[in-house]
Write a protein that holds these residues in place. Structure first.
Motif, PDB file in Angstrom:
ATOM      1  N   GLN A 159     -20.844  75.339   4.236  1.00  0.00           N
ATOM      2  CA  GLN A 159     -19.656  76.030   3.786  1.00  0.00           C
ATOM      3  C   GLN A 159     -19.717  77.196   4.189  1.00  0.00           C
ATOM      4  OE1 GLN A 159     -20.594  75.214  -0.453  1.00  0.00           O
ATOM      5  NE2 GLN A 159     -20.141  73.184  -0.382  1.00  0.00           N
ATOM      6  N   GLY A 160     -18.296  77.854   4.403  1.00  0.00           N
ATOM      7  CA  GLY A 160     -18.082  78.989   5.017  1.00  0.00           C
ATOM      8  C   GLY A 160     -17.630  79.865   3.936  1.00  0.00           C
ATOM      9  N   TYR A 161     -17.854  81.241   3.944  1.00  0.00           N
ATOM     10  CA  TYR A 161     -17.366  82.200   2.695  1.00  0.00           C
ATOM     11  C   TYR A 161     -16.867  83.560   3.523  1.00  0.00           C
ATOM     12  CZ  TYR A 161     -20.084  79.258  -0.403  1.00  0.00           C
ATOM     13  OH  TYR A 161     -20.473  78.107  -0.983  1.00  0.00           O
ATOM     14  N   LEU A 162     -16.056  84.212   2.995  1.00  0.00           N
ATOM     15  CA  LEU A 162     -15.578  85.424   3.499  1.00  0.00           C
ATOM     16  C   LEU A 162     -15.828  86.434   2.566  1.00  0.00           C
ATOM     17  CD1 LEU A 162     -13.764  87.372   5.113  1.00  0.00           C
ATOM     18  CD2 LEU A 162     -11.860  86.691   3.415  1.00  0.00           C
ATOM     19  N   LEU A 163     -16.766  87.456   3.058  1.00  0.00           N
ATOM     20  CA  LEU A 163     -17.151  88.555   2.235  1.00  0.00           C
ATOM     21  C   LEU A 163     -16.139  89.577   2.478  1.00  0.00           C
ATOM     22  CD1 LEU A 163     -19.634  86.694   2.182  1.00  0.00           C
ATOM     23  CD2 LEU A 163     -21.251  88.872   2.163  1.00  0.00           C
ATOM     24  N   ALA A 164     -15.585  90.062   1.137  1.00  0.00           N
ATOM     25  CA  ALA A 164     -14.650  91.124   1.395  1.00  0.00           C
ATOM     26  C   ALA A 164     -14.542  92.064   0.188  1.00  0.00           C
ATOM     27  CB  ALA A 164     -13.178  90.299   1.573  1.00  0.00           C
ATOM     28  N   LYS A 165     -13.679  92.981   0.188  1.00  0.00           N
ATOM     29  CA  LYS A 165     -13.440  94.003  -0.827  1.00  0.00           C
ATOM     30  C   LYS A 165     -11.999  93.876  -1.323  1.00  0.00           C
ATOM     31  CE  LYS A 165     -17.035  97.399  -0.597  1.00  0.00           C
ATOM     32  NZ  LYS A 165     -17.890  97.178  -1.693  1.00  0.00           N
ATOM     33  N   ARG A 166     -11.967  94.062  -2.544  1.00  0.00           N
ATOM     34  CA  ARG A 166     -10.415  93.958  -3.090  1.00  0.00           C
ATOM     35  C   ARG A 166     -10.214  94.922  -4.206  1.00  0.00           C
ATOM     36  NH1 ARG A 166      -7.365  89.551  -6.864  1.00  0.00           N
ATOM     37  NH2 ARG A 166      -5.426  90.048  -6.467  1.00  0.00           N
ATOM     38  N   SER A 167      -9.443  96.018  -3.805  1.00  0.00           N
ATOM     39  CA  SER A 167      -9.365  96.898  -4.927  1.00  0.00           C
ATOM     40  C   SER A 167     -10.725  97.813  -5.018  1.00  0.00           C
ATOM     41  CB  SER A 167      -8.723  96.738  -6.018  1.00  0.00           C
ATOM     42  OG  SER A 167      -7.283  95.864  -5.874  1.00  0.00           O
ATOM     43  N   GLY A 168     -11.455  97.702  -4.143  1.00  0.00           N
ATOM     44  CA  GLY A 168     -12.789  98.285  -3.914  1.00  0.00           C
ATOM     45  C   GLY A 168     -14.082  97.685  -4.577  1.00  0.00           C
ATOM     46  N   ALA A 169     -13.562  96.426  -5.062  1.00  0.00           N
ATOM     47  CA  ALA A 169     -14.518  95.559  -5.593  1.00  0.00           C
ATOM     48  C   ALA A 169     -15.127  94.498  -4.696  1.00  0.00           C
ATOM     49  CB  ALA A 169     -14.193  95.055  -6.964  1.00  0.00           C
ATOM     50  N   ASP A 170     -16.452  94.215  -4.867  1.00  0.00           N
ATOM     51  CA  ASP A 170     -16.754  93.154  -3.849  1.00  0.00           C
ATOM     52  C   ASP A 170     -16.257  91.691  -4.211  1.00  0.00           C
ATOM     53  OD1 ASP A 170     -18.466  94.846  -2.507  1.00  0.00           O
ATOM     54  OD2 ASP A 170     -20.234  94.284  -3.777  1.00  0.00           O
ATOM     55  N   ARG A 171     -15.850  90.938  -3.354  1.00  0.00           N
ATOM     56  CA  ARG A 171     -15.470  89.751  -3.697  1.00  0.00           C
ATOM     57  C   ARG A 171     -15.869  88.836  -2.654  1.00  0.00           C
ATOM     58  NH1 ARG A 171     -14.331  91.716  -7.779  1.00  0.00           N
ATOM     59  NH2 ARG A 171     -12.288  91.720  -8.834  1.00  0.00           N
ATOM     60  N   THR A 172     -16.024  87.414  -3.211  1.00  0.00           N
ATOM     61  CA  THR A 172     -16.535  86.392  -2.144  1.00  0.00           C
ATOM     62  C   THR A 172     -15.604  85.330  -2.434  1.00  0.00           C
ATOM     63  OG1 THR A 172     -18.701  86.849  -2.487  1.00  0.00           O
ATOM     64  CG2 THR A 172     -18.505  84.865  -1.406  1.00  0.00           C
ATOM     65  N   TYR A 173     -14.960  84.879  -1.042  1.00  0.00           N
ATOM     66  CA  TYR A 173     -13.952  83.652  -0.975  1.00  0.00           C
ATOM     67  C   TYR A 173     -14.568  82.594  -0.316  1.00  0.00           C
ATOM     68  CZ  TYR A 173     -10.964  87.469  -2.289  1.00  0.00           C
ATOM     69  OH  TYR A 173     -10.405  88.606  -3.361  1.00  0.00           O
ATOM     70  N   ARG A 174     -14.411  81.253  -0.677  1.00  0.00           N
ATOM     71  CA  ARG A 174     -14.648  80.200  -0.027  1.00  0.00           C
ATOM     72  C   ARG A 174     -13.766  79.825   0.998  1.00  0.00           C
ATOM     73  NH1 ARG A 174     -16.951  75.541  -2.541  1.00  0.00           N
ATOM     74  NH2 ARG A 174     -17.167  73.864  -1.073  1.00  0.00           N
ATOM     75  N   LEU A 175     -13.883  79.732   2.372  1.00  0.00           N
ATOM     76  CA  LEU A 175     -13.061  79.577   3.516  1.00  0.00           C
ATOM     77  C   LEU A 175     -12.221  78.239   3.365  1.00  0.00           C
ATOM     78  CD1 LEU A 175     -15.057  80.761   6.348  1.00  0.00           C
ATOM     79  CD2 LEU A 175     -13.126  82.007   5.307  1.00  0.00           C
TER      80      LEU A 175
END
Length: 332
Positions: free
Chosen positions: A187-203
């Motif tokens: 399973q793949g995940y994108l680690l990112a920031k959104r409005s400065g907060a940590d976010r993790t999205y399932r690809l």
């Protein structure tokens, strides 16, 4: 894309000899009509490929043909870097690049080593599609267009718009600052920031993606392993997670640990059964996990979970109790 495919076609013929159009189409993941057009293009470019007619016919190169085709492009080199996990290449949309890169690597080997390497490769199976219990472990795959946009944004350090379908929510567009990509058990995940907060999205839930020209607002350097561990820890201890007390056959311990988020406490009862306090993501997760282990696991607390599992078991018993002894359901 077509240039890479033509290179792969030549390398396949160099390494495996005569191949039918159907075999080439399967290897290159295109139609036989496309293969025939590619053969014509190679012939027009001076590559000595010829056709042999008949039931065992196909396409081949003139004996002794040599050409310099082994230079790796960016995606092929990247695919080799993640080739320790074939599933990683698939999850990040690099499966075809990995196949092409491997062909080039094999072609670059001294001629006397090719057969030895090929035989050795056939004797190694890494990360198969099923385990010993025939449980499927198929990796998630993204459409090439989506995977390409996500990868480019991550590597270029650009912001990214994704059309994301969160669980139990309608899809909507989000603009994020991508940090890195992680694959775990296919399973793949994108680690990112959104409005400065940590976010993790399932690809697998990214329906569409668009790389933006705007620079991503992210740290210049990142320890991706540490970032993943920190997010995993927050996930295990936050949200609406629930604690469950479980009585368990010790032989099924690893299965419970593999599905639970955290083991809070563990002891062995006088009768040899384990008594474990574990956390699950939510009520649905807890009920699903314990149902998989039935009858070797028993929810001792909370009461509502015991009641839910009892109702499910009763419904199952009623369903199967409605069948006659010869396997046919009784008429209603």
């Amino acid at each position: 894309m077509r240039a890479d495919r033509l290179v792969s076609l030549v390398l396949l013929l160099r390494q495996r000899g005569r191949l039918s159009a159907a075999t080439l189409a399967r290897e290159l993941e295109v139609s036989t009509r496309t293969v025939l057009r590619d053969i014509e293009a190679l012939s027009a470019a001076g590559v000595p490929v010829y056709a042999e007619r008949g039931r065992l016919g196909g396409f081949a190169l003139l004996p002794g043909f040599q050409t310099e085709l082994t230079g790796l492009n960016h995606d092929e080199a990247l695919a080799l870097l993640v080739a320790g996990s074939r599933r990683g290449a698939q999850v990040f949309g690099l499966g075809s690049a990995l196949a092409s890169a491997v062909l080039k690597v094999v072609d670059a080997l001294p001629e006397g080593h090719r057969d030895t390497a090929a035989d050795a490769a056939r004797r190694l199976l890494i990360d198969p599609d099923t385990d010993l219990l025939s449980r499927g472990t198929a990796a998630e795959e993204l459409p090439d267009t989506v995977a390409g946009e996500v990868r480019r944004a991550v590597f270029a350090g650009h912001r990214l718009r994704i059309h994301y379908a969160a669980l139990d929510q309608p899809p909507k567009w989000r603009t994020v600052d991508p940090i890195g990509l992680v694959t775990v058990r296919g399973q793949g995940y994108l680690l990112a920031k959104r409005s400065g907060a940590d976010r993790t999205y399932r690809l697998a839930r990214v329906l569409a993606a668009e790389e933006l020209d705007e620079p991503a607002r992210r740290p210049e350097r990142v320890d991706l392993d540490r970032a993943w561990q920190e997010r995993s820890a927050r996930f295990r201890t936050g949200g609406d997670q629930i604690a469950v007390l479980v009585g368990l056959n010790p032989e099924r311990r690893e299965e419970l640990v593999g599905t639970a988020l955290v083991v809070l406490a563990e002891e062995t009862d006088p009768d040899g059964r384990l008594r474990m306090e574990v956390t699950f993501q939510d009520a649905r997760h807890a009920e699903w996990a314990l149902w998989q282990l039935a009858p070797e696991a028993e929810a001792l607390a909370p009461r509502w979970l015991r009641a839910s599992l009892l109702n499910r078991a009763a419904a199952m018993a009623t369903r199967y109790g409605a069948a006659s002894g010869d396997g046919h359901r009784r008429p209603r």
